[in-house]
Design a protein around this motif. Sequence first.
Motif, short mmCIF file in Angstrom:
data_model
loop_
_atom_site.label_atom_id
_atom_site.label_comp_id
_atom_site.label_asym_id
_atom_site.label_seq_id
_atom_site.Cartn_x
_atom_site.Cartn_y
_atom_site.Cartn_z
N TYR A 136 -11.60 -10.56 4.44
CA TYR A 136 -10.21 -10.92 4.19
C TYR A 136 -9.25 -9.88 4.77
O TYR A 136 -8.16 -10.23 5.23
CB TYR A 136 -9.98 -11.11 2.70
CG TYR A 136 -10.53 -12.42 2.19
CD1 TYR A 136 -10.21 -13.62 2.82
CD2 TYR A 136 -11.39 -12.47 1.10
CE1 TYR A 136 -10.72 -14.83 2.37
CE2 TYR A 136 -11.91 -13.67 0.64
CZ TYR A 136 -11.57 -14.84 1.29
OH TYR A 136 -12.09 -16.03 0.84
N ARG A 137 -9.63 -8.60 4.74
CA ARG A 137 -8.76 -7.59 5.35
C ARG A 137 -8.63 -7.81 6.85
O ARG A 137 -7.56 -7.63 7.44
CB ARG A 137 -9.31 -6.19 5.06
CG ARG A 137 -9.06 -5.70 3.65
CD ARG A 137 -9.13 -4.18 3.56
NE ARG A 137 -10.45 -3.68 3.93
CZ ARG A 137 -11.45 -3.48 3.07
NH1 ARG A 137 -11.28 -3.78 1.78
NH2 ARG A 137 -12.60 -2.99 3.48
N ASP A 147 -6.20 -10.57 7.39
CA ASP A 147 -4.83 -10.13 7.14
C ASP A 147 -4.28 -9.27 8.27
O ASP A 147 -3.06 -9.21 8.49
CB ASP A 147 -4.76 -9.33 5.83
CG ASP A 147 -5.04 -10.20 4.61
OD1 ASP A 147 -4.95 -11.43 4.74
OD2 ASP A 147 -5.37 -9.64 3.55
N ARG A 177 -2.08 -14.74 10.12
CA ARG A 177 -1.36 -14.68 8.85
C ARG A 177 -0.13 -15.57 8.84
O ARG A 177 0.07 -16.33 7.92
CB ARG A 177 -0.96 -13.23 8.57
CG ARG A 177 -0.40 -13.06 7.17
CD ARG A 177 -0.10 -11.61 6.87
NE ARG A 177 0.40 -11.45 5.52
CZ ARG A 177 0.86 -10.32 5.05
NH1 ARG A 177 0.88 -9.25 5.81
NH2 ARG A 177 1.30 -10.25 3.80
N TYR A 192 1.94 -15.51 5.53
CA TYR A 192 1.29 -15.58 4.22
C TYR A 192 -0.19 -15.29 4.39
O TYR A 192 -0.79 -15.55 5.43
CB TYR A 192 1.49 -16.96 3.58
CG TYR A 192 1.14 -18.11 4.50
CD1 TYR A 192 -0.15 -18.64 4.54
CD2 TYR A 192 2.10 -18.68 5.33
CE1 TYR A 192 -0.47 -19.69 5.38
CE2 TYR A 192 1.79 -19.72 6.18
CZ TYR A 192 0.51 -20.22 6.20
OH TYR A 192 0.19 -21.25 7.05
N LYS A 193 -0.78 -14.69 3.38
CA LYS A 193 -2.18 -14.33 3.46
C LYS A 193 -3.07 -15.56 3.47
O LYS A 193 -2.82 -16.52 2.74
CB LYS A 193 -2.56 -13.42 2.29
CG LYS A 193 -1.94 -12.03 2.37
CD LYS A 193 -2.45 -11.15 1.23
CE LYS A 193 -1.90 -9.73 1.37
NZ LYS A 193 -2.42 -8.85 0.30
N ARG A 251 -5.98 -17.26 2.21
CA ARG A 251 -6.93 -17.24 1.10
C ARG A 251 -7.22 -18.69 0.69
O ARG A 251 -6.31 -19.53 0.69
CB ARG A 251 -6.37 -16.50 -0.12
CG ARG A 251 -6.14 -15.03 0.08
CD ARG A 251 -7.45 -14.26 0.29
NE ARG A 251 -7.21 -12.83 0.34
CZ ARG A 251 -6.85 -12.15 1.42
NH1 ARG A 251 -6.67 -12.81 2.57
NH2 ARG A 251 -6.66 -10.85 1.38
#
Length: 628
Positions: free
Chosen positions: A325-326, A329, A335, A338-339, A341
């Motif tokens: 996830y990093r 991002d 992105r 917005y992230k 997820r």
Amino acid sequence: MRYVMLLNIGPVQSFIAAARRTRDLWYGSWLLSELSKSAAAVIMQEGGDLIFPAVERANDKLLTANSDFSVVNRIVALVDREPANIAAKVEEALRQSLRDHWRDANSEIRGPLYNQEEALDQVLDLVEFMWTASPCETDNDYQAERNAAEELMAARKNTRNFVQVTWGDQRPKSSLDGLREAMIPEDRYPADADDDATRKRKAKRLYEQYGAGRAERLSAVDLLKRHGSRDFAQRARSTSHIAAAPFVDRLRKEEARTKPLLSRLLAALRDEAQLDLPVLYNSTDALLGHDGYFLYEMRLRDEAEDQGLAKEQIAIALNALAIFYRQLDSDPSLRRGYKLRPSPYYALLLGDGDNMGKVVDGQTKPDTHCAISRDLSKFAADAKDIVGQHGGYAIYAGGDDIMALMPLHTLLDCAGKLHIAFQNAVGSYQSAADGTDSSVSPSLSIGVAIAHHLEPLSDVLALARSAEKQAKQQTGKDAFAVTLSKRSGADRTIVGRWPDGISERLRFLIEHAINAIPAGAAYEILYMHRRLQPTYATKKEKLLVNQLPLVMELEAQRILTRKQGDQGRQKISGVVLEKLKEHLKQAGVVEFANELILARLLAGAERLATGTEPANAREQQPRKERAA
């Protein structure tokens, strides 16, 4: 002598609802269809003419085991032989089918059971079989004699068989239904007195041998659901997989950048953490054939613990997910404000035909009865295709019933297409002759529960059935109801009829929810409604109370007028505002606010799946980030 014969195979709701995993829910529906299929095959072998389902002898392969054809648990047929003899053969076929399914499941269980004979008794005790028959010499007698058989069936269902079970012991009960004794020996479960290594070893053995979690007590019927028909059951998607579908669609669209990151994550989970990651689906999809549960930290942890992984291995798995996830991002092109997820929410959809009893009763001859049966079978096949085309998973589709797991970004479109498909299939039938005031036509009402992917599946099914019930309580039916059950706050239900434009209203709100309509508008309207709702009124005040709906509507309009959309940078445009006022008047204050809340959730899922940004929207960063 020819007879109209009715057969009913159960239980339905209680057996299907006893489910903790999607596989359990799927298998309950699938097994009942397979049992009904075997009953229909016996009737055909005995020379009977099937009406429900409408299967001709030339197409008898539809009734073979494991075919894609679905059969509901209620069968109607015309038979020339003694009904009691046919019923006896059907009952024996059902018991033999259960034996075969249990043998299939038992071969997949790698550990000992408490008692094999008792396990088989639990499985054989599962089915309730009932039948009735009424003489029918000519087709002109068909409607009257079928009604007579229906009355007999209603009486038979109210006559219960009270017999002592042949199995039973003072052992823990099933975790799924709470009725039957568990069949896995207790010494196979982790105990409080065990050290950490022993608990992990036992948890791993439970997972490998029985497919059970650390605290799952499973009866023979539960084990049948968990291990039966493994090749077919592997198609079942988990609730986590369905919830992650918008995120997975986004990964697919950005495959050039996301596939290397995903491949590294899977390699770390499989090779470094030693997590069992079987390939279940099409290996060319965005997740390379894996179930999407590993995209959620809590589900990944639970699965790793169920598989008996050590703390160090679990830490490696969670760290690999955090790195994944990093890396997402850190890529601004991914992105887009917005992230990325996966959403934790998914939808369970239930569809059921309205007025079907009246319409079926209105068919006076066997041939018209067969025609509606064939058209319903066509709808069921079309429904499976529609759900699949929208990224969902059809758990069951047969007759006028549909049960499916749906991702949020395609939910509304899929529901609308199912409604249209049903109208095209059977909408032309009527309950009485054309031109009579009492005639009604079939329509499809749909109930949906939107819930967290970790909520117990049986609870979500109960919510969906409640939503379906609310839809079918609408005057004229032909309705759509959605219950949004988030982990914070109260459940919210919206309901409206398809002819009244519920779908178009939601679509408009979805298109403007992210940018044009501020997020707090709905909650401010609900707060206003709670404050103005009277708890007591005197006789003098009742006239004022009667004016409250209009007052609340005007106050809601005022709230919308002064609110600013586009992240607080501009007021709601005049065109959108007028449309919102129109919707507010049509739906009512509370319904309108709940529709706004639902629309925002669905709009977020669509934005996540497509990667598009609403017009004139800035990067949606937290205020502190923008200030920095």
